[in-house]
Design a protein around this motif. Structure first.
Motif, short mmCIF file in Angstrom:
data_model
loop_
_atom_site.label_atom_id
_atom_site.label_comp_id
_atom_site.label_asym_id
_atom_site.label_seq_id
_atom_site.Cartn_x
_atom_site.Cartn_y
_atom_site.Cartn_z
N THR A 111 -70.96 42.68 -25.18
CA THR A 111 -70.69 41.79 -24.07
C THR A 111 -69.31 42.11 -23.51
O THR A 111 -68.56 42.91 -24.08
CB THR A 111 -70.72 40.32 -24.53
OG1 THR A 111 -69.67 40.12 -25.46
CG2 THR A 111 -72.06 39.96 -25.16
N LYS A 112 -68.98 41.46 -22.41
CA LYS A 112 -67.69 41.69 -21.79
C LYS A 112 -66.56 41.31 -22.75
O LYS A 112 -65.57 42.02 -22.88
CB LYS A 112 -67.59 40.88 -20.50
CG LYS A 112 -66.48 41.30 -19.58
CD LYS A 112 -66.63 40.56 -18.27
CE LYS A 112 -65.85 41.22 -17.17
NZ LYS A 112 -66.05 40.54 -15.89
N ARG A 113 -66.73 40.22 -23.46
CA ARG A 113 -65.73 39.78 -24.43
C ARG A 113 -65.61 40.81 -25.57
O ARG A 113 -64.51 41.14 -26.00
CB ARG A 113 -66.10 38.42 -24.99
CG ARG A 113 -65.14 37.98 -26.11
CD ARG A 113 -65.54 36.67 -26.70
NE ARG A 113 -65.00 35.59 -25.88
CZ ARG A 113 -65.30 34.31 -26.02
NH1 ARG A 113 -66.17 33.95 -26.94
NH2 ARG A 113 -64.75 33.40 -25.25
N ASP A 114 -66.76 41.30 -26.07
CA ASP A 114 -66.75 42.32 -27.13
C ASP A 114 -66.01 43.57 -26.67
O ASP A 114 -65.21 44.15 -27.41
CB ASP A 114 -68.17 42.71 -27.55
CG ASP A 114 -68.90 41.58 -28.25
OD1 ASP A 114 -68.23 40.66 -28.76
OD2 ASP A 114 -70.15 41.63 -28.29
N ARG A 115 -66.30 43.99 -25.44
CA ARG A 115 -65.66 45.20 -24.90
C ARG A 115 -64.15 45.01 -24.81
O ARG A 115 -63.38 45.89 -25.18
CB ARG A 115 -66.23 45.54 -23.53
CG ARG A 115 -65.61 46.78 -22.92
CD ARG A 115 -66.17 47.09 -21.55
NE ARG A 115 -66.09 45.98 -20.62
CZ ARG A 115 -64.99 45.62 -19.96
NH1 ARG A 115 -63.87 46.27 -20.13
NH2 ARG A 115 -65.01 44.61 -19.11
N ARG A 116 -63.71 43.85 -24.35
CA ARG A 116 -62.27 43.58 -24.25
C ARG A 116 -61.62 43.56 -25.63
O ARG A 116 -60.51 44.05 -25.81
CB ARG A 116 -62.03 42.27 -23.52
CG ARG A 116 -62.31 42.38 -22.04
CD ARG A 116 -62.07 41.08 -21.33
NE ARG A 116 -62.28 41.23 -19.91
CZ ARG A 116 -62.53 40.23 -19.08
NH1 ARG A 116 -62.59 38.99 -19.53
NH2 ARG A 116 -62.70 40.46 -17.80
N ASP A 117 -62.32 42.98 -26.61
CA ASP A 117 -61.79 42.96 -27.98
C ASP A 117 -61.66 44.38 -28.53
O ASP A 117 -60.68 44.73 -29.19
CB ASP A 117 -62.67 42.12 -28.90
CG ASP A 117 -62.59 40.63 -28.59
OD1 ASP A 117 -61.60 40.21 -27.93
OD2 ASP A 117 -63.51 39.90 -29.00
N GLU A 119 -61.30 47.17 -26.78
CA GLU A 119 -60.21 47.85 -26.08
C GLU A 119 -58.86 47.38 -26.59
O GLU A 119 -57.92 48.18 -26.71
CB GLU A 119 -60.33 47.63 -24.57
CG GLU A 119 -61.45 48.43 -23.95
CD GLU A 119 -61.60 48.17 -22.46
OE1 GLU A 119 -60.88 47.32 -21.92
OE2 GLU A 119 -62.46 48.85 -21.86
N GLN A 120 -58.73 46.12 -26.93
CA GLN A 120 -57.48 45.60 -27.47
C GLN A 120 -57.22 46.23 -28.84
O GLN A 120 -56.08 46.57 -29.17
CB GLN A 120 -57.53 44.09 -27.57
CG GLN A 120 -56.21 43.48 -27.98
CD GLN A 120 -56.26 41.96 -28.00
OE1 GLN A 120 -57.33 41.37 -27.91
NE2 GLN A 120 -55.11 41.33 -28.15
N ARG A 122 -58.19 49.17 -29.84
CA ARG A 122 -57.84 50.58 -29.62
C ARG A 122 -56.50 50.75 -28.94
O ARG A 122 -56.00 51.87 -28.82
CB ARG A 122 -58.92 51.26 -28.79
CG ARG A 122 -60.23 51.39 -29.53
CD ARG A 122 -61.28 52.05 -28.69
NE ARG A 122 -62.54 52.14 -29.43
CZ ARG A 122 -63.71 52.14 -28.87
NH1 ARG A 122 -63.83 52.06 -27.56
NH2 ARG A 122 -64.79 52.23 -29.62
N ARG A 124 -55.67 49.83 -25.69
CA ARG A 124 -55.75 50.19 -24.26
C ARG A 124 -55.41 49.04 -23.37
O ARG A 124 -55.47 47.94 -23.61
CB ARG A 124 -57.16 50.67 -23.92
CG ARG A 124 -57.46 51.96 -24.61
CD ARG A 124 -58.79 52.47 -24.19
NE ARG A 124 -59.14 53.62 -25.02
CZ ARG A 124 -60.33 54.11 -25.08
NH1 ARG A 124 -61.30 53.62 -24.38
NH2 ARG A 124 -60.58 55.13 -25.84
#
Length: 124
Positions: A111-117, A119-120, A122, A124
């Motif tokens: 999900t969008k939240r998973d993707r942001r987590d 990236e955080q 990593r 980025r």
């Protein structure tokens, strides 16, 4: 085993001392700019002499070796280790390499939240 000319192709030498699995991988690394001889980018046919420093970025880590013996044919692991002096930085621990954002198999698209987590994590 040892070459009498005083030089060997860099891709052949990298393969001969078992820094890569195949000669084509060694040549591809040279063409991609992942091999440096004495600080300069190396083409596959560049000659290597005894005393040259070879830097190879392969399999996620950088190898820094100094040529101590020239070989033109692939040799066994005990002989290969005698052909260079390894000045490489230590390899990262397996736990550190695998710790970068791992999703469970079958979890589906993030999900969008998973993707942001992720990236955080990593950085980025």
């Amino acid at each position: 085993m040892a070459s009498d000319e005083g030089t060997v192709r860099v891709d052949s030498w990298i393969w001969s001392v078992r820094l890569t699995k195949t000669r084509s991988q060694a040549a591809a690394a040279c063409r991609a700019g992942h091999v440096r001889v004495n600080g300069d980018r190396a083409k596959p046919a560049q000659p290597v002499r005894t005393g040259d420093e070879v830097r190879l970025y392969h399999a996620g880590r950088e190898r820094v070796v100094v040529v101590s013996r020239l070989v033109s044919k692939r040799v066994g692991p005990p002989v290969a280790v005698e052909c260079y002096v390894d000045n490489s930085p230590p390899a990262p621990a397996r736990e550190e390499a695998a710790a970068v954002g791992h999703r469970d198999r079958g979890a589906g698209r993030p999900t969008k939240r998973d993707r942001r987590d992720l990236e955080q994590l990593r950085g980025r």
